[in-house]
Design a protein around this motif. Structure first.
Motif, PDB file in Angstrom:
ATOM      1  N   GLY A  30      13.647  -1.013   0.490  1.00  0.00           N
ATOM      2  CA  GLY A  30      13.495  -2.467   0.511  1.00  0.00           C
ATOM      3  C   GLY A  30      14.082  -3.178  -0.687  1.00  0.00           C
ATOM      4  O   GLY A  30      14.546  -4.311  -0.583  1.00  0.00           O
ATOM      5  N   CYS A  31      14.111  -2.524  -1.842  1.00  0.00           N
ATOM      6  CA  CYS A  31      14.614  -3.173  -3.053  1.00  0.00           C
ATOM      7  C   CYS A  31      16.120  -3.425  -3.014  1.00  0.00           C
ATOM      8  O   CYS A  31      16.632  -4.167  -3.840  1.00  0.00           O
ATOM      9  N   PHE A  32      16.825  -2.853  -2.054  1.00  0.00           N
ATOM     10  CA  PHE A  32      18.258  -3.090  -1.925  1.00  0.00           C
ATOM     11  C   PHE A  32      18.552  -4.372  -1.149  1.00  0.00           C
ATOM     12  O   PHE A  32      19.671  -4.859  -1.154  1.00  0.00           O
TER      13      PHE A  32
ATOM     14  N   SER B  98       0.815  -1.216   0.000  1.00  0.00           N
ATOM     15  CA  SER B  98       0.000   0.000   0.000  1.00  0.00           C
ATOM     16  C   SER B  98       0.851   1.270   0.000  1.00  0.00           C
ATOM     17  O   SER B  98       0.322   2.360   0.168  1.00  0.00           O
ATOM     18  N   CYS B  99       2.136   1.150  -0.230  1.00  0.00           N
ATOM     19  CA  CYS B  99       3.034   2.304  -0.248  1.00  0.00           C
ATOM     20  C   CYS B  99       2.732   3.182  -1.459  1.00  0.00           C
ATOM     21  O   CYS B  99       2.661   2.696  -2.586  1.00  0.00           O
ATOM     22  N   SER B 100       2.599   4.470  -1.237  1.00  0.00           N
ATOM     23  CA  SER B 100       2.311   5.411  -2.329  1.00  0.00           C
ATOM     24  C   SER B 100       3.525   5.670  -3.208  1.00  0.00           C
ATOM     25  O   SER B 100       3.401   6.273  -4.269  1.00  0.00           O
TER      26      SER B 100
ATOM     27  N   CYS C 275      10.843   5.244  -7.926  1.00  0.00           N
ATOM     28  CA  CYS C 275      12.125   4.984  -7.265  1.00  0.00           C
ATOM     29  C   CYS C 275      12.772   6.224  -6.669  1.00  0.00           C
ATOM     30  O   CYS C 275      13.300   6.170  -5.556  1.00  0.00           O
ATOM     31  N   CYS C 276      12.755   7.343  -7.385  1.00  0.00           N
ATOM     32  CA  CYS C 276      13.370   8.566  -6.849  1.00  0.00           C
ATOM     33  C   CYS C 276      12.689   9.004  -5.558  1.00  0.00           C
ATOM     34  O   CYS C 276      13.351   9.376  -4.594  1.00  0.00           O
ATOM     35  N   GLU C 277      11.362   8.945  -5.522  1.00  0.00           N
ATOM     36  CA  GLU C 277      10.622   9.304  -4.313  1.00  0.00           C
ATOM     37  C   GLU C 277      10.919   8.324  -3.181  1.00  0.00           C
ATOM     38  O   GLU C 277      11.081   8.718  -2.031  1.00  0.00           O
TER      39      GLU C 277
END
Length: 63
Positions: free
Chosen positions: A39-41, A17-19, A24-26
């Motif tokens: 989290g993607c790291f 539910s993350c906006s 990616c920049c945000e």
């Protein structure tokens, strides 16, 4: 296909539910302001902990 749609295909964030998902920049700017790593790291197992701390990142990637 727009940039956000492309990013969503590779987004490993489990917080659905993350906006900021796919923006990616945000996402990076938000987590940097909190002293966190996005989290993607993390590995899949590391992301599942929802602990985005630098300490947890080092632990996760040091395996």
């Amino acid at each position: 296909m727009d940039c956000v749609s492309k990013n969503l295909k590779g987004c490993t964030c489990t917080y659905t539910s993350c906006s900021r998902r796919g923006k990616c920049c945000e996402c990076v700017a938000y987590h940097r302001s909190k002293g966190e790593i996005p989290g993607c790291f993390f590995t899949k197992e590391g992301e599942a902990t929802w602990d985005r701390s630098i300490r947890n990142f080092i632990k996760d990637r040091g395996k």
